[in-house]
Each structure stands twice: as structure tokens, then as C-alpha cells.
Design a protein around this motif. Structure first.
Motif, PDB file in Angstrom:
ATOM      1  N   GLU A 141     -12.696  -2.242  -7.911  1.00  0.00           N
ATOM      2  CA  GLU A 141     -11.618  -1.832  -8.798  1.00  0.00           C
ATOM      3  C   GLU A 141     -10.848  -0.657  -8.211  1.00  0.00           C
ATOM      4  N   GLN A 142      -9.539  -0.622  -8.531  1.00  0.00           N
ATOM      5  CA  GLN A 142      -8.708   0.470  -8.063  1.00  0.00           C
ATOM      6  C   GLN A 142      -8.986   1.710  -8.895  1.00  0.00           C
ATOM      7  N   VAL A 143      -9.108   2.834  -8.213  1.00  0.00           N
ATOM      8  CA  VAL A 143      -9.399   4.095  -8.880  1.00  0.00           C
ATOM      9  C   VAL A 143      -8.165   4.997  -8.900  1.00  0.00           C
ATOM     10  N   ALA A 144      -7.485   5.092  -7.757  1.00  0.00           N
ATOM     11  CA  ALA A 144      -6.331   5.980  -7.639  1.00  0.00           C
ATOM     12  C   ALA A 144      -5.454   5.491  -6.498  1.00  0.00           C
ATOM     13  N   GLY A 145      -4.194   5.903  -6.514  1.00  0.00           N
ATOM     14  CA  GLY A 145      -3.277   5.538  -5.451  1.00  0.00           C
ATOM     15  C   GLY A 145      -2.271   6.647  -5.220  1.00  0.00           C
ATOM     16  N   ILE A 146      -1.744   6.690  -4.002  1.00  0.00           N
ATOM     17  CA  ILE A 146      -0.759   7.718  -3.664  1.00  0.00           C
ATOM     18  C   ILE A 146       0.312   7.098  -2.780  1.00  0.00           C
ATOM     19  N   SER A 147       1.546   7.463  -3.039  1.00  0.00           N
ATOM     20  CA  SER A 147       2.661   6.927  -2.265  1.00  0.00           C
ATOM     21  C   SER A 147       2.734   7.594  -0.894  1.00  0.00           C
ATOM     22  N   ARG A 148       3.575   7.036  -0.049  1.00  0.00           N
ATOM     23  CA  ARG A 148       3.568   7.430   1.367  1.00  0.00           C
ATOM     24  C   ARG A 148       3.837   8.908   1.593  1.00  0.00           C
ATOM     25  N   ALA A 149       4.692   9.515   0.794  1.00  0.00           N
ATOM     26  CA  ALA A 149       4.975  10.940   0.962  1.00  0.00           C
ATOM     27  C   ALA A 149       4.194  11.791  -0.041  1.00  0.00           C
ATOM     28  N   GLY A 150       3.407  11.142  -0.861  1.00  0.00           N
ATOM     29  CA  GLY A 150       2.595  11.864  -1.831  1.00  0.00           C
ATOM     30  C   GLY A 150       3.300  12.216  -3.112  1.00  0.00           C
ATOM     31  N   ASN A 202       3.983   5.807   6.663  1.00  0.00           N
ATOM     32  CA  ASN A 202       4.804   4.700   6.175  1.00  0.00           C
ATOM     33  C   ASN A 202       4.139   3.892   5.068  1.00  0.00           C
ATOM     34  N   TYR A 203       2.902   4.235   4.718  1.00  0.00           N
ATOM     35  CA  TYR A 203       2.145   3.370   3.822  1.00  0.00           C
ATOM     36  C   TYR A 203       1.542   4.112   2.627  1.00  0.00           C
ATOM     37  N   ASP A 204       1.648   3.445   1.471  1.00  0.00           N
ATOM     38  CA  ASP A 204       0.906   3.906   0.302  1.00  0.00           C
ATOM     39  C   ASP A 204      -0.573   3.611   0.518  1.00  0.00           C
ATOM     40  N   ILE A 205      -1.418   4.411  -0.099  1.00  0.00           N
ATOM     41  CA  ILE A 205      -2.856   4.242   0.084  1.00  0.00           C
ATOM     42  C   ILE A 205      -3.566   4.360  -1.259  1.00  0.00           C
ATOM     43  N   ASP A 206      -4.544   3.494  -1.458  1.00  0.00           N
ATOM     44  CA  ASP A 206      -5.341   3.493  -2.681  1.00  0.00           C
ATOM     45  C   ASP A 206      -6.796   3.841  -2.381  1.00  0.00           C
ATOM     46  N   TRP A 207      -7.481   4.346  -3.386  1.00  0.00           N
ATOM     47  CA  TRP A 207      -8.942   4.413  -3.380  1.00  0.00           C
ATOM     48  C   TRP A 207      -9.446   3.337  -4.351  1.00  0.00           C
ATOM     49  N   TYR A 208     -10.469   2.610  -3.902  1.00  0.00           N
ATOM     50  CA  TYR A 208     -11.144   1.617  -4.728  1.00  0.00           C
ATOM     51  C   TYR A 208     -12.615   2.000  -4.818  1.00  0.00           C
ATOM     52  N   LEU A 263      -1.170   7.596  -8.969  1.00  0.00           N
ATOM     53  CA  LEU A 263      -1.606   6.878 -10.159  1.00  0.00           C
ATOM     54  C   LEU A 263      -3.117   6.917 -10.227  1.00  0.00           C
ATOM     55  N   TYR A 264      -3.618   6.815 -11.445  1.00  0.00           N
ATOM     56  CA  TYR A 264      -5.059   6.879 -11.672  1.00  0.00           C
ATOM     57  C   TYR A 264      -5.465   5.845 -12.711  1.00  0.00           C
ATOM     58  N   ASP A 265      -6.632   5.279 -12.520  1.00  0.00           N
ATOM     59  CA  ASP A 265      -7.209   4.449 -13.567  1.00  0.00           C
ATOM     60  C   ASP A 265      -7.548   5.350 -14.749  1.00  0.00           C
ATOM     61  N   ASP A 266      -7.457   4.794 -15.945  1.00  0.00           N
ATOM     62  CA  ASP A 266      -7.739   5.580 -17.142  1.00  0.00           C
ATOM     63  C   ASP A 266      -9.130   6.205 -17.119  1.00  0.00           C
ATOM     64  N   SER A 267     -10.064   5.535 -16.477  1.00  0.00           N
ATOM     65  CA  SER A 267     -11.449   6.007 -16.478  1.00  0.00           C
ATOM     66  C   SER A 267     -11.639   7.306 -15.684  1.00  0.00           C
ATOM     67  N   VAL A 268     -10.676   7.651 -14.829  1.00  0.00           N
ATOM     68  CA  VAL A 268     -10.824   8.841 -13.988  1.00  0.00           C
ATOM     69  C   VAL A 268      -9.729   9.873 -14.211  1.00  0.00           C
TER      70      VAL A 268
END
Length: 115
Positions: A45-54, A30-36, A58-63
Motif C-alpha cells: 500500500e502507498q504510504v506517502a508521495g512527493i513531487s519532483r521538486a518537493g 525529474n520524477y515523483d517518488i512514493d513510499w509504500y 500526499l499521505y495516506d490517512d493512516s499516517v
């Protein structure tokens, strides 16, 4: 709620690591999840994120082009595949569940990129 990151380590520039986040205590799908990440002396800082079903990532420009985020809702895990690592990727990496009643941060996993 429990969030546990693993998979960090010491790697040479250009190398790869695969980080894993195991979460429990809530309905994972049920939840989106980010990597920081947080480097010494710097803000988290946020590095990447993924929505609940994948379906959305999204990605930071640096990665962008080097890191890939994925999830397995059946196993309650989120993975961050990191390729072509650079010294500036050195940091403690955390996963973060978006939208829970309060913030839950794991202990993080240390990534060190050095020759």
C-alpha cells in the motif's frame, strides 16, 4: 537504475524512525517518488508521495500527522520521518519511482513496532 532503502529497525510504540531511499541511474529530480509498505499477509500500500521538486506531498490517512516525506535532489535521496509509531505500522517499507519505463523496487527495509 538502483533503489536502496535503509533505516528500518525495531522500535517501541510511540517511537520514531527515519527511513532513507537512495536512488541512482536516472535523472532523480525529474520524477515523483512514493513510499509504500507491505505488512505480512497484506497487499502493498502507498504510504506517502512527493513531487519532483518537493512542492507537493500526499499521505495516506493512516499516517497523516505522524509521517513526513522529504527529498534532497542534490543527494538523490528521499526520506520518510516516522513519529508516534504504532504496531500497525509494522511492515517492509519500499520507495518507488513513478514513471520509469518499468517498475524498480528495492529490497525494502523492515520496520517492526513492538513492545
Amino acid at each position: 537504475v538502483q533503489v536502496v532503502e535503509s533505516g528500518g529497525g525495531l522500535v517501541q510504540p510511540g517511537g520514531s524512525l527515519r527511513l532513507s531511499c537512495a536512488a541512482s541511474g536516472f535523472t532523480f529530480s525529474n520524477y515523483d517518488i512514493d513510499w509504500y509498505r507491505q505488512a505480512p499477509g497484506k497487499a502493498r500500500e502507498q504510504v506517502a508521495g512527493i513531487s519532483r521538486a518537493g512542492e507537493n506531498r500526499l499521505y495516506d490517512d493512516s499516517v497523516k500527522g505522524r509521517f513526513t516525506i522529504s527529498r534532497d535532489n542534490a543527494k538523490h535521496t528521499v526520506t520518510l520521518q516516522m513519529n508516534k509509531l504504532k504496531p500497525e505500522d509494522t511492515a517492509v517499507y519500499y520507495c518507488y519511482v513513478i514513471g520509469l519505463p518499468r517498475d524498480y523496487w528495492g529490497q525494502g527495509t523492515q520496520v517492526t513496532v513492538s513492545s
